[in-house]
Design a protein around this motif. Structure first.
Motif, PDB file in Angstrom:
ATOM      1  N   PHE B 270      35.061  47.552  32.805  1.00  9.68           N
ATOM      2  CA  PHE B 270      34.903  47.818  34.204  1.00  9.68           C
ATOM      3  C   PHE B 270      34.174  47.030  34.822  1.00  9.68           C
ATOM      4  CE2 PHE B 270      32.985  50.124  37.860  1.00  9.68           C
ATOM      5  CZ  PHE B 270      34.112  49.882  38.879  1.00  9.68           C
ATOM      6  N   LEU B 271      32.912  46.731  34.553  1.00 14.59           N
ATOM      7  CA  LEU B 271      31.879  45.845  35.279  1.00 14.59           C
ATOM      8  C   LEU B 271      32.379  44.459  35.678  1.00 14.59           C
ATOM      9  CD1 LEU B 271      28.282  47.219  34.092  1.00 14.59           C
ATOM     10  CD2 LEU B 271      29.907  47.870  36.001  1.00 14.59           C
ATOM     11  N   PRO B 272      32.795  43.701  34.759  1.00 15.10           N
ATOM     12  CA  PRO B 272      33.442  42.747  35.077  1.00 15.10           C
ATOM     13  C   PRO B 272      34.459  42.554  36.158  1.00 15.10           C
ATOM     14  CG  PRO B 272      33.179  42.495  32.667  1.00 15.10           C
ATOM     15  CD  PRO B 272      33.054  43.999  33.269  1.00 15.10           C
ATOM     16  N   ALA B 273      35.453  43.510  35.996  1.00 15.56           N
ATOM     17  CA  ALA B 273      36.420  43.608  36.914  1.00 15.56           C
ATOM     18  C   ALA B 273      35.813  43.731  38.535  1.00 15.56           C
ATOM     19  CB  ALA B 273      37.360  44.519  36.436  1.00 15.56           C
ATOM     20  N   ALA B 274      34.949  44.800  38.407  1.00 11.97           N
ATOM     21  CA  ALA B 274      34.341  45.106  39.509  1.00 11.97           C
ATOM     22  C   ALA B 274      33.388  43.713  40.130  1.00 11.97           C
ATOM     23  CB  ALA B 274      33.026  46.261  39.395  1.00 11.97           C
ATOM     24  N   GLY B 275      32.884  42.988  39.140  1.00 11.05           N
ATOM     25  CA  GLY B 275      32.425  41.627  39.791  1.00 11.05           C
ATOM     26  C   GLY B 275      33.423  40.808  40.421  1.00 11.05           C
ATOM     27  N   GLY B 365      44.704  48.288  46.206  1.00 10.26           N
ATOM     28  CA  GLY B 365      45.370  49.123  44.977  1.00 10.26           C
ATOM     29  C   GLY B 365      44.442  49.742  44.053  1.00 10.26           C
ATOM     30  N   PHE B 366      43.640  48.725  43.717  1.00 10.58           N
ATOM     31  CA  PHE B 366      42.370  49.211  42.768  1.00 10.58           C
ATOM     32  C   PHE B 366      41.825  50.233  43.457  1.00 10.58           C
ATOM     33  CE2 PHE B 366      37.936  47.942  42.936  1.00 10.58           C
ATOM     34  CZ  PHE B 366      37.462  48.561  41.859  1.00 10.58           C
ATOM     35  N   LEU B 367      41.250  49.866  44.692  1.00  9.11           N
ATOM     36  CA  LEU B 367      40.301  51.122  45.224  1.00  9.11           C
ATOM     37  C   LEU B 367      40.833  52.225  45.176  1.00  9.11           C
ATOM     38  CD1 LEU B 367      38.762  49.221  48.495  1.00  9.11           C
ATOM     39  CD2 LEU B 367      37.807  50.144  46.435  1.00  9.11           C
ATOM     40  N   GLY B 406      40.887  50.385  37.319  1.00  5.11           N
ATOM     41  CA  GLY B 406      39.469  49.806  37.316  1.00  5.11           C
ATOM     42  C   GLY B 406      39.720  48.477  36.748  1.00  5.11           C
ATOM     43  N   MET B 407      40.585  47.952  35.724  1.00  2.18           N
ATOM     44  CA  MET B 407      40.544  46.857  35.068  1.00  2.18           C
ATOM     45  C   MET B 407      41.795  46.076  35.454  1.00  2.18           C
ATOM     46  SD  MET B 407      41.292  45.177  32.173  1.00  2.18           S
ATOM     47  CE  MET B 407      41.055  43.589  31.471  1.00  2.18           C
ATOM     48  N   VAL B 408      42.923  46.504  35.189  1.00  4.18           N
ATOM     49  CA  VAL B 408      44.315  45.870  35.268  1.00  4.18           C
ATOM     50  C   VAL B 408      44.414  45.287  36.674  1.00  4.18           C
ATOM     51  CG1 VAL B 408      46.613  45.725  34.717  1.00  4.18           C
ATOM     52  CG2 VAL B 408      45.165  47.183  33.170  1.00  4.18           C
ATOM     53  N   PHE B 409      44.419  46.153  37.705  1.00  4.62           N
ATOM     54  CA  PHE B 409      44.417  45.882  38.941  1.00  4.62           C
ATOM     55  C   PHE B 409      43.615  44.751  39.443  1.00  4.62           C
ATOM     56  CE2 PHE B 409      48.040  48.064  40.982  1.00  4.62           C
ATOM     57  CZ  PHE B 409      48.623  48.736  40.049  1.00  4.62           C
ATOM     58  N   PRO B 410      42.265  44.952  39.124  1.00  3.46           N
ATOM     59  CA  PRO B 410      41.227  43.683  39.580  1.00  3.46           C
ATOM     60  C   PRO B 410      41.774  42.284  38.796  1.00  3.46           C
ATOM     61  CG  PRO B 410      40.102  45.387  39.131  1.00  3.46           C
ATOM     62  CD  PRO B 410      41.396  45.889  38.758  1.00  3.46           C
ATOM     63  N   LEU B 411      42.076  42.551  37.495  1.00  2.00           N
ATOM     64  CA  LEU B 411      42.457  41.507  36.892  1.00  2.00           C
ATOM     65  C   LEU B 411      43.609  40.840  37.398  1.00  2.00           C
ATOM     66  CD1 LEU B 411      41.737  39.737  34.335  1.00  2.00           C
ATOM     67  CD2 LEU B 411      43.415  40.979  33.127  1.00  2.00           C
TER      68      LEU B 411
END
Lengths: 102, 832
Positions: B270-275, B365-367, B406-411
């Motif tokens: 999750f953290l890299p995605a948040a980054g 969408g991620f949020l 937390g990860m796929v949508f940000p990616l």
């Protein structure tokens, strides 16, 4: 060998987090051991002592005079100590509410 | 704005020379290329292929569960499918994908030519590609693991799962763990040592902070699962009863070790995605991120707190109630830093009306999805609720909301966002809206009903269910949603194939972003390395791109005539030295392919071919290492009146840093082993011997003395090196090897009368012997390599990195071995 400026900064910045790690490992480890050996009575005392010590360490970091280094790293060090202090107090609270073993 | 270091016009031919040096090799030799843009792009693409493959398995699961009493998939195959879906998504997609984004984007974001150990990334990538594909294919042979992605014994022990399937997991995942750790070493040293001049820690892009935290977490979390898989494989193959309660082992030890890795793993993803989100949000509204410092603090705090959550996966295993309370509190506490980031993003977004581009849609969408997943996470952190929801579809819904949200949508957002920096065309905005719409609606239609299905009592991992429990319609709706989500992904693949063109020019900074990855770039990253004095240098200095491109900043050419990187100080980013990089060659590729082959052949118990592959892999690594540590050349001028050396040894060199990180990995694994020992003693003290039946104290004393002498011999070798006495140097190194191996030999011999199969205690004692033996062999290899280098005249008082690295690792090994002696011989005497 004397630690370089980076090692010193790294220790200062992460010190709050490291206090949190030590506190959490202590309360978890001693509770598990005390319950396995039928010594439930000592658990609340241990948790209290460990929590007071850890909270004291966090407060010390918050008020430590750290003149050298950049404002950002100083802020991060104190921010992490504050976060650790809150987490430590919050995580120790169940010992006021829950019987230790069983 | 700072003065330009190289203000005048650049000499003709300099840029062409830079391009020639960094040009990719032609045709099949392209496989030897290690540049981060090449390896990074392949890495992301490969991770995405695994996402598609595991996604297809997810669809098969949904087809099977669409209607009650379905017999589309046999139960045995269903077990393999859900195990592979989870395993591939976590180990072959999520972790590699974020690591790949780091490899691809970090050098450009930091203004670096490349990562400091690019061949290590290449090695990590190829091992992952070959090993991952073969591992995936096990499902076509019916050999895929069946124990769930967390592989709990005793279900996965040799008694209850006798086939090769579980070994496939235990050994097949081994290379992924190695690959992730290799990547973490690369990222830590890269972020700390190759930032553009002036980029202090407080000016680092949030994504770099996120990747730094990610890598540090990999260093401390992955060793626990490496140890766990080793223990389970030892139990399966040689009956060492670590997890067998009848012999003083404990199956819960596995869960502790696995989840000590497994929970941080969620944040590792999750953290890299948040980054990435923190990079995209400011661009959406063209405003700096609100609360940069708080966001960085949140990342670092999450990095720590996430190590205090693992027992929340084990609430129903009978752990003392107060312990559950500690972990419940920690699980709730970790939502605070996540909340800080969410509020920082919302505050930034409220600064101005955001442009609703495709990346923006994915961020929104991620949020939505991630916050919902976080809320159900807080529900599950409450122990009484977890008792009810444990192992039901409520947990399936929660984990998909957190991980996909937390990860796929940000990616996906990040891929849309950064493609213009890598390709001639951006992806289609019109198609992008459809992709987002299908994925967002599909996701919620698929997974929201699962909360209800779970609360209605449907357990996880069942291959079918009877009609009439009230689960029928909910499951059918979930299946429809899953296919809708898949349609969105398929549309993305089509658009990507149609529009992604990495060759030729780049679409460039179409979003008007402010960070360095949007500077004009080639394989060498930027023409010259800028001075950074803010968070969004491109917004603050409109001339920056032009000046960088015209070579007015640092290191506008390749003064040593080869590929090189500018190494800077970790705190303030002052230039320190030029790191010279070797030319592309076959060694990382060969080493990677044979490492993967080693692990996969071992799975099938083909011991001899596996050993042969292992030897080839080590040989290739030695050949690779031989080309490192080149002879020093004259210092070079990088502009602005700064002349830097082209060779560095000691604590300033990047390779010293890499060894220190590796030592942390080793220490973390050793810590997990010490924990395992103490844990088994806590739950099964009856198998611990009394002092009388322990080996004589003379054994540990002799072993300890021998290994300390090995350390002393290495120190003597250091003095001989300084004095230029090559003969003494080689003799001292050779005696260090003999002493170390002898010391460890004495310790192993001390326990010859104790069979490792006898009890959990006995297995632990032999485990410590085996670890000491493994480290002694590694030290012997490093030292012998050093002796050969010295004999060929490639180690001297200046050119000494090879020696320094071996010395660090030997000293570490000696300290670790002494600690082991103290534990194995001292602890039973203390408590006995």
């Amino acid at each position: 060998m004397r630690p370089g400026p980076f090692a010193t900064t790294l220790l200062r910045v992460t010190s709050g987090g490291l206090v949190w790690v030590l506190h959490f490992a202590t309360i978890y480890g001693f509770t598990a051991l005390a319950c396995a050996r039928g010594a439930a009575g000592v658990v609340p005392w241990l948790v209290t002592i460990a929590t007071l010590a850890a909270a004291g360490a966090c407060v010390a970091i918050l008020f430590a005079a750290w003149k050298d280094g950049r404002a950002f790293e100083r802020w991060l060090s104190k921010g992490l100590a504050a976060a650790a202090l809150l987490a430590i107090l919050f995580e120790a609270m169940p010992s006021l509410l829950v019987p230790p073993c069983g | 704005m700072s003065a330009l270091p190289n203000p005048g016009p650049r000499p003709p031919g300099e840029l062409e020379e830079l391009k020639r040096i960094w040009a990719f090799p032609k045709r099949w030799r392209i496989l030897t290329e290690y540049n981060n843009t090449f390896i990074g792009a392949l890495y992301v693409a490969t991770a995405f292929v695994f996402f598609l493959l595991a996604g297809v398995l997810g669809l098969v699961i949904r087809m099977q569960l669409a209607v009650p009493e379905n017999d589309l998939v046999r139960p045995e195959l269903y077990n393999q499918i859900f195990t592979m879906h989870g395993t591939v998504m976590m180990f072959l997609f999520a972790v590699p994908a974020v690591e790949a984004m780091g490899v691809l984007m970090l050098p450009n974001m930091l203004g670096a030519r490349d990562l400091p150990f690019p061949r290590l990334s290449a090695y990590a990538y190829w091992a992952y590609l070959v090993g991952g594909l073969v591992f995936f294919c096990s499902i076509f042979a019916g050999l895929a693991p069946t124990g769930g992605w967390f592989m709990n014994p005793p279900l996965t022990s040799a008694r209850y799962s006798p086939g090769l399937n579980e070994d496939m997991w235990l050994l097949g995942i081994g290379f992924i763990e190695i690959s992730a750790i290799a990547g973490a070493v690369e990222i830590i040293v890269g972020v700390l040592r190759t930032r553009a001049p002036g980029m202090t820690l407080g000016r680092m892009p949030v994504f770099a902070w996120a990747m730094l935290t990610f890598a540090a977490m990999v260093v401390f979390a992955f060793p626990a699962v490496i140890l766990a898989t080793t223990l389970l494989e030892l139990e399966r193959a040689f009956t060492w009863p670590f997890f067998d309660a009848t012999f003083g082992g404990d199956p819960l030890l596995w869960q502790h070790l696995f989840w000590f890795f497994g929970h941080p793993e969620v944040y590792i993803i999750f953290l890299p995605a948040a980054g990435m989100v923190s990079m995209m949000v400011p661009t959406m509204v063209r405003t700096p991120l609100v609360g940069y410092r708080l966001v960085v603090l949140a990342l670092v705090a999450t990095g720590f707190l996430s190590f205090g959550l693992w027992v929340h996966h084990m609430f129903t295993t009978g752990i003392p109630r107060l312990s559950l309370g500690f972990f419940a509190a920690a699980s709730m506490a970790v939502s605070v830093p996540a909340g800080i980031q969410v509020f920082a993003w919302i505050a930034t977004l409220s600064a101005r009306r955001p442009r609703l581009t495709t990346p923006s849609l994915f961020v929104l969408g991620f949020l939505f999805i991630f916050v919902l997943g976080g809320l159900t996470g807080v529900m599950l952190a409450a122990v009484p609720f977890d008792f009810q929801a444990h192992d039901t579809y409520f947990v399936v819904a929660h984990l998909h909301y957190v991980l996909v949200g937390g990860m796929v949508f940000p990616l996906f957002g990040a891929i849309y966002y950064w493609i213009p920096a890598l390709s001639r065309n951006a992806l289609s905005e019109r198609v992008g809206r459809w992709v987002f719409g299908l994925m967002f609606v599909g996701f919620n239609v698929a997974f929201f009903p699962m909360h209800i299905t779970g609360l209605a009592g449907m357990p996880r991992r069942v291959h079918t269910y009877a009609a009439g429990y009230g689960w029928d319609m909910l499951n059918l709706v979930s299946t429809v949603g899953a296919f809708m989500f898949a349609a969105g992904v398929a549309l993305f693949v089509v658009d990507f194939a149609r529009r992604f063109r990495p060759a030729g020019g780049k679409a460039g900074n179409v979003w008007g972003a402010g960070t360095l990855e949007w500077l004009p770039s080639g394989p060498y990253s930027n023409r010259s390395i800028p001075i950074v004095d803010s968070h969004q240098p491109l917004w603050d200095d409109p001339e920056l791109a032009r000046n960088v491109e015209e070579g007015h900043y640092y290191l506008p050419g390749a003064p040593t005539g080869g590929r090189e990187a500018l190494v800077t100080a970790p705190l303030d980013g002052k230039p320190q030295y030029i790191l010279r990089m070797p030319r592309p060659d076959w060694t990382p590729f060969v080493a990677a392919v044979f490492t993967a082959a080693f692990f996969l052949l071992l799975t099938g118990k083909f011991v001899v071919p596996a050993a042969a592959c292992g030897v080839v892999a080590i040989g290739a690594m030695l050949a690779w290492a031989w080309a490192l540590d080149p002879a020093p050349v004259a210092p070079v001028d990088i502009g602005g009146g700064i002349t830097v050396p082209t060779y560095m040894s000691g604590p300033q060199s990047t390779s010293w840093w890499a060894v220190v990180v590796l030592m942390m990995v080793a220490a973390s694994m050793y810590g997990a082993a010490v924990f395992s020992y103490l844990y088994l003693w806590t739950v099964a003290p009856r198998t611990w011997p009394d002092a009388a039946s322990l080996p004589s104290l003379w054994y540990p004393v002799a072993a300890g003395a021998l290994v300390v002498l090995a350390s002393a011999a290495f120190s003597a070798a250091g003095r001989a090196l300084k004095a230029g006495r090559r003969g003494w140097l080689m003799a001292a190194l050779a005696s260090a090897v003999v002493l170390l191996v002898a010391g460890v030999g004495v310790e192993i011999a001390a326990h010859h009368a104790l069979s490792p199969r006898a009890s959990g205690y006995a297995a632990m004692v032999h485990l410590f012997g085996a670890i000491a033996g493994f480290f002694a062999v590694v030290c012997a290899l490093l030292t012998l390599f050093c002796i050969v280098r010295a004999a060929s005249g490639q180690v001297d008082a200046v050119r000494r990195v090879t020696f320094d690295n071996a010395r660090l690792f030997v000293h570490y090994t000696v300290a670790q071995t002494l600690l082991g002696l103290l534990l194995v011989h001292g602890f039973p005497r203390m408590v006995g």
